[in-house]
Design a protein around this motif. Sequence first.
Motif, mmCIF file in Angstrom:
data_model
loop_
_atom_site.group_PDB
_atom_site.id
_atom_site.type_symbol
_atom_site.label_atom_id
_atom_site.label_comp_id
_atom_site.label_asym_id
_atom_site.label_seq_id
_atom_site.Cartn_x
_atom_site.Cartn_y
_atom_site.Cartn_z
ATOM 1 N N SER A 145 39.885 40.779 31.496
ATOM 2 C CA SER A 145 41.325 40.555 31.689
ATOM 3 C C SER A 145 42.080 41.821 31.889
ATOM 4 O O SER A 145 43.537 41.559 32.161
ATOM 5 N N GLU A 146 41.815 43.066 31.683
ATOM 6 C CA GLU A 146 42.645 44.252 31.725
ATOM 7 C C GLU A 146 43.046 44.411 33.209
ATOM 8 O O GLU A 146 43.866 45.147 33.612
ATOM 9 N N VAL A 147 42.175 43.852 34.088
ATOM 10 C CA VAL A 147 42.324 44.114 35.558
ATOM 11 C C VAL A 147 43.274 42.745 36.083
ATOM 12 O O VAL A 147 42.832 41.616 35.783
ATOM 13 N N ASP A 148 44.192 43.100 36.938
ATOM 14 C CA ASP A 148 45.138 42.186 37.250
ATOM 15 C C ASP A 148 44.074 41.159 38.468
ATOM 16 O O ASP A 148 44.724 39.692 38.290
ATOM 17 N N LEU A 149 43.335 41.587 38.957
ATOM 18 C CA LEU A 149 42.641 40.788 39.967
ATOM 19 C C LEU A 149 41.429 41.474 40.340
ATOM 20 O O LEU A 149 41.268 42.658 40.379
ATOM 21 N N ILE A 150 40.101 40.791 40.653
ATOM 22 C CA ILE A 150 38.974 40.979 41.090
ATOM 23 C C ILE A 150 38.519 40.307 42.220
ATOM 24 O O ILE A 150 38.323 39.138 42.268
ATOM 25 N N LEU A 151 38.332 41.156 43.328
ATOM 26 C CA LEU A 151 37.922 40.553 44.496
ATOM 27 C C LEU A 151 36.165 40.646 44.663
ATOM 28 O O LEU A 151 35.751 41.812 44.664
ATOM 29 N N ASP A 152 35.642 39.529 45.035
ATOM 30 C CA ASP A 152 34.264 39.593 44.983
ATOM 31 C C ASP A 152 33.687 39.669 46.378
ATOM 32 O O ASP A 152 34.127 39.047 47.309
ATOM 33 N N GLY A 153 33.078 40.912 46.688
ATOM 34 C CA GLY A 153 32.618 41.261 47.924
ATOM 35 C C GLY A 153 31.142 41.179 47.908
ATOM 36 O O GLY A 153 30.690 41.609 48.944
#
Length: 313
Positions: A145-153
């Motif tokens: 959760s330390e990252v605001d958003l994870i984009l899955d590519g």
Amino acid sequence: MEILQRGGVVALPTETVYGLAANAEDELAVRRVFAIKGRPATHPLIVHLAGVEALPDWASYIPEQARRLAEAFWPGPLTLVLPRTPRATDAVTGGQDTVALRVPSHPVALAVLRALGGGLAAPSANRFGRVSPTTAEHVRQDLGSEVDLILDGGPCTVGVESTIVDLSSGPPTILRPGGLAAEELERVLGCPVPVRTASTVRVSGSLASHYAPRVGVVLVEPSEAIPRAEALRSQGLRVGVLGPVNLTLPRDLPRFDIPEDPAGAARLLYLRLREADEAGLDMLIACLPPAQGLGMAVRDRLARAAAPRPPEA
């Protein structure tokens, strides 16, 4: 895009590994990247650009050889080190007079960069010194959760970081072998491009210990894998072997196969190192690939994974 514009941090896919991205011109956001990773402030970041046309905004001097490489290999796994413009801040460059620049080829990364209209500082999306992530799930496991958003590519297609070439002064030299083979650089430039083992220019991934799993790593030639593994098992250690798929091993010896071809080995290397950690091994016997093509990058990553590690903070 709003997340990046307001100083957030986003994990996104590139063709090499997943990056932990922040607006390169937002010093507070860049410093948050360092904090999340636990990365020393003197260890510079690579600025990712949307295209070669952005190069003059970040580099104050672009030699002809740099232009030729950019035109030949961007978008792609090549980073150029050049004298910086004021747009590249000390927070990104680690206080150096040079900046590392590249144009990634992953469509998700390029779409974000084009929408942002600037540069992204984006080191690998993992704890500093550990194994780089090649899937979105790896990022979730490492940073949560330390990252605001994870984009899955999807899985990264290259699997190791970019090749870093220093063109800031003098002839071109490789400061970090990576996803673009030295032979390809030499083909375009028509001259040798050696690997420089010592440099006054600091770049990403240049520390002796880096890309390291929790398991201890021992480097061997393939013919030495079984004797070394058996010697360690006789000491009561849990041992596995990382090596080419055609390597014959005892059935009771855990194996972590990588393809024989260097590009295939590079693509799966970090995944296999993570699997070895999940298996709860004490030691991993890692077979060195031939020092050709992307085999140079695989050997470099394995050597850093096997190096003595700094004490835990």
